[in-house]
Design a protein around this motif. Sequence first.
Motif, short mmCIF file in Angstrom:
data_model
loop_
_atom_site.label_atom_id
_atom_site.label_comp_id
_atom_site.label_asym_id
_atom_site.label_seq_id
_atom_site.Cartn_x
_atom_site.Cartn_y
_atom_site.Cartn_z
N ASP A 100 106.62 60.02 77.43
CA ASP A 100 105.60 59.17 76.84
C ASP A 100 104.71 60.01 75.93
O ASP A 100 104.59 61.22 76.12
CB ASP A 100 104.71 58.56 77.94
N ALA A 121 103.29 55.29 73.11
CA ALA A 121 104.75 55.14 73.07
C ALA A 121 105.28 55.50 74.45
O ALA A 121 105.08 56.61 74.93
CB ALA A 121 105.35 56.06 72.01
N GLN A 122 105.96 54.56 75.08
CA GLN A 122 106.52 54.79 76.41
C GLN A 122 108.04 54.86 76.31
O GLN A 122 108.66 54.16 75.50
CB GLN A 122 106.17 53.64 77.35
N ASN A 123 108.65 55.67 77.15
CA ASN A 123 110.10 55.79 77.25
C ASN A 123 110.72 56.16 75.89
O ASN A 123 111.68 55.52 75.44
CB ASN A 123 110.72 54.49 77.78
N ASP A 128 118.64 50.05 74.86
CA ASP A 128 119.12 49.16 75.91
C ASP A 128 120.20 49.86 76.73
O ASP A 128 121.16 50.38 76.18
CB ASP A 128 119.70 47.88 75.29
N PRO A 152 114.34 50.87 81.66
CA PRO A 152 113.17 50.66 80.79
C PRO A 152 113.46 51.16 79.38
O PRO A 152 114.05 52.21 79.19
CB PRO A 152 112.07 51.49 81.46
N THR A 153 113.06 50.39 78.39
CA THR A 153 113.32 50.73 76.99
C THR A 153 112.04 51.24 76.32
O THR A 153 110.94 51.10 76.86
CB THR A 153 113.84 49.52 76.21
N GLN A 154 112.21 51.77 75.13
CA GLN A 154 111.08 52.30 74.35
C GLN A 154 110.13 51.16 73.99
O GLN A 154 110.55 50.11 73.53
CB GLN A 154 111.63 52.96 73.09
N VAL A 155 108.84 51.39 74.21
CA VAL A 155 107.82 50.37 73.95
C VAL A 155 106.64 51.04 73.26
O VAL A 155 106.20 52.13 73.65
CB VAL A 155 107.33 49.73 75.27
N PHE A 156 106.11 50.39 72.23
CA PHE A 156 104.90 50.86 71.55
C PHE A 156 103.80 49.83 71.79
O PHE A 156 104.04 48.63 71.70
CB PHE A 156 105.13 50.99 70.04
N THR A 157 102.58 50.32 72.11
CA THR A 157 101.44 49.43 72.28
C THR A 157 100.25 50.02 71.53
O THR A 157 100.04 51.23 71.52
CB THR A 157 101.05 49.24 73.76
#
Length: 164
Positions: A100, A121-123, A128, A152-157
């Motif tokens: 992360d 940014a996670q993972n 997929d 778990p896939t890449q996630v942006f927040t």
Amino acid sequence: IKQTYFIAYGGSVPAVGTYYYGLKSMENVSVGELAKWRFNLTTNYDFTQAWLKGFNVGGGIRYQSATVIGYPPGGDPSGPPPYSPDLSKPYYGPTETYFDAWIGYRRKISKHITWNIQLNAQNLGKGDYLIPVSLQGPINGVSSPAAYRIGPTQVFTLTNRFEF
């Protein structure tokens, strides 16, 4: 009750102590989907001087060791079922490691209000994919996963926060 018991076992009675022996053999054996080792490491740095004042950057790593997803059948396959699992030879799923990162900015916009904005940014780098969680017995001598969970896939927040 007696009639139901005989129907469930094809009209035969298992040897006395069979189920007790099966339960005793599972003592001190790894439980499925329970990682033996897990660690998390997180760091953050706040800049306090020059033109970077108010910015922060950070990152983290999450690790989980391989988990048991099943055991191969034991005993004589030419003999009558049921076959007990060979608890001395566990099959393991993959280890899991996730990265992360974040960058943020903090600024006072009035005497009593502070504004924070942060991009997380996670993972990182994960697309997929599926993670095996259980095993089906050998078919033609090859064991394969029977069930999966979604990885778990890449996630942006992006978050905005006002403190007052």
